[in-house]
Design an enzyme around this catalytic site. Structure first.
Site, PDB file in Angstrom:
ATOM      1  N   LYS A  88       3.384 -15.393   2.088  1.00 19.73           N
ATOM      2  CA  LYS A  88       3.277 -16.017   0.852  1.00 19.73           C
ATOM      3  C   LYS A  88       4.824 -16.221   0.440  1.00 19.73           C
ATOM      4  O   LYS A  88       5.307 -16.021  -0.560  1.00 19.73           O
ATOM      5  CB  LYS A  88       2.663 -15.132  -0.047  1.00 19.73           C
ATOM      6  N   ASP A 145      -3.011 -18.071   1.531  1.00 20.83           N
ATOM      7  CA  ASP A 145      -4.224 -18.766   1.022  1.00 20.83           C
ATOM      8  C   ASP A 145      -4.896 -19.617   1.996  1.00 20.83           C
ATOM      9  O   ASP A 145      -6.090 -20.030   2.272  1.00 20.83           O
ATOM     10  CB  ASP A 145      -3.843 -19.370  -0.348  1.00 20.83           C
ATOM     11  N   ASP A 153     -11.035  -8.389   7.464  1.00 21.59           N
ATOM     12  CA  ASP A 153     -12.578  -8.183   7.072  1.00 21.59           C
ATOM     13  C   ASP A 153     -13.206  -9.708   6.805  1.00 21.59           C
ATOM     14  O   ASP A 153     -14.242  -9.873   7.411  1.00 21.59           O
ATOM     15  CB  ASP A 153     -12.303  -7.568   5.597  1.00 21.59           C
ATOM     16  N   ASP A 174      -5.254  -6.640   5.861  1.00 22.00           N
ATOM     17  CA  ASP A 174      -6.430  -5.989   5.415  1.00 22.00           C
ATOM     18  C   ASP A 174      -7.666  -7.026   4.998  1.00 22.00           C
ATOM     19  O   ASP A 174      -8.914  -6.854   5.566  1.00 22.00           O
ATOM     20  CB  ASP A 174      -6.183  -4.842   4.191  1.00 22.00           C
ATOM     21  N   TYR A 209       0.935  -1.261  -0.015  1.00 23.55           N
ATOM     22  CA  TYR A 209      -0.018  -0.112   0.135  1.00 23.55           C
ATOM     23  C   TYR A 209       0.844   1.240  -0.081  1.00 23.55           C
ATOM     24  O   TYR A 209       0.276   2.592  -0.158  1.00 23.55           O
ATOM     25  CB  TYR A 209      -0.991  -0.022   1.230  1.00 23.55           C
TER      26      TYR A 209
END
Ligand code: NAD
Length: 365
Positions: free
Chosen positions: A190, A222, A250, A246, A142
């Site tokens: 990852k 994942d 959620d 993030d 980001y």
């Protein structure tokens, strides 16, 4: 205790929910004898409209001078539907986090037993879930440069970049928190594909050596996304980078029943910022139906983490718990069995929390 709190209502439902955060803090101050002063400042779309800048200088100065910051949410549909707009509400929030060095976003995900039926996940899978997320907040994709379009706009790139010290400082916070809990840290990356994730994993492994009493486990993002829904009880503390955090938090909001129930704290080495994890919810803004509890629970995090006032923080959490036990709901957390007279507006829920705090708060002399 005397504290100055800057309030950034932001946009959409941000204005509706932060007013209740403020009133709850005022109620707690009355009960516990604290003195809070408040200052409202602009952020996001409302700041762009008033000044052309999503983070006006006056806002940044007021935040730097505050003892804590309470934030609603930023965002407006006009920007979501037009990516070409260069000045955008979320730039204000990202710049604020960066300017204040708020590198650790702490998100407790705990299911209130009364809301087990409101989640889309089966109650037997959810019951007892209690996860503390540490999301890195000022690095990663980001913020990484370059971020640009090329080839006449037909190619785009963002940059995911982490430095060792950025991983170390959030990993230390996660391990310290785990020592006070069930002593398990899951680090999510990852590392099978991304170089930045390999640095993340190596660094977390090194930091883990300072905390031999805490068990460290690694998960690929994942798999983590799948495990979180399959068996949320396996998690205690989770530490991860900005974008993975993030998305995972959620997803984890479904464990708590609704985005409208989840508070967060963003901390660094200076003043902390406390905010619900939801956005400005333009679909329900201005209707007095938003759930104010995520913001109200964010004030409890403020009292606990920023001001070290656990008893007052517990008074807020207990008041919310009691109200849910009494059967009160907002629209987002109702289920098929909720009678219509128990479904409250934003204002009614805020008022109930204040009444409950005044009735039930325990003040140790
Ligand atoms: P959102 O969190 O605003 O809303 C998602 C869904 O959850 C909507 O259906 C909304 O009505 C519901 N919801 C959210 N909070 C609620 C509450 N307190 N009570 C009841 N229902 C609630 O996410 P979105 O729709 O993806 O984004 C809307 C805007 O918010 C966008 O402009 C986005 O950029 C912005 N946003 C801001 C933040 C932030 O300020 N930290 C975070 C996420 C999104």
């Amino acid at each position: 205790m005397q504290k100055h709190i800057t309030i950034l209502a932001g946009d959409g439902i941000g204005k509706e929910v932060t007013q209740w955060g403020k009133r709850v803090l005022e109620a707690v101050a009355e009960v516990y004898g604290f003195q809070f002063s408040f200052e409202d400042q602009l952020l996001g779309h409302s700041a762009i409209e008033a000044t052309g800048n999503p983070l006006p200088d006056a806002t940044l100065t007021a935040c730097k001078n505050a003892d804590a910051i309470l934030l609603g949410a930023v965002g407006h549909p006009m920007y979501d539907n037009d990516p070409s707009l260069k000045v955008r509400p979320e730039q204000g929030l990202l710049k604020l986090r960066k300017s204040l060095g708020l590198y650790a976003n702490i998100r407790p995900i705990k299911i209130f037993d009364e809301l087990l039926e409101a989640s889309s996940i089966k109650p037997e899978i959810l019951r007892g879930s209690d996860i503390l997320f540490f999301r890195e907040l000022t690095g990663g994709i980001y913020f990484g440069q370059p971020r640009e379009r090329s080839e006449n706009g037909l190619t785009a790139r963002d940059t995911k970049i982490y430095s060792k010290y950025e991983v170390e400082r959030i990993a230390h916070k996660a391990f310290k928190a785990a020592q006070t809990r069930r002593k398990i840290v899951h680090s999510v990356d990852k590392a099978n594909v991304l170089e930045s994730s390999r640095l993340w994993r190596e660094t977390v492994q090194e930091v883990a050596k300072d905390y031999p009493d805490v068990e460290l486990k690694h998960l690929f993002i994942d798999n983590a996304a799948m495990q979180l829904i399959r068996d949320p009880k396996q998690f205690d503390v989770v530490v991860t980078g900005n974008m993975f955090g993030d998305i995972l938090t959620d997803e984890a909001s479904q464990i708590a029943g609704s985005l409208g129930m989840l508070p967060s704290a963003s901390v660094g080495d200076q003043v902390g910022l406390y905010e619900p994890i939801h956005g400005s919810a333009p679909d329900i803004a201005g209707q007095n139906i938003a759930n104010p509890l995520a913001t109200i629970l964010s004030t409890a995090l403020m009292l606990d983490i920023e001001f070290g006032q656990q008893e007052a923080a517990n008074a807020i959490v207990n008041a919310v718990d009691e109200l849910l036990k009494d059967g009160y709901r907002t629209g987002d957390i109702k289920d098929g069995n909720t009678p219509s007279n128990m479904i409250l507006s934003t204002d009614q829920m805020g008022q109930k929390v204040i009444q409950k705090i005044k009735q039930t708060a325990i003040v140790t002399p």
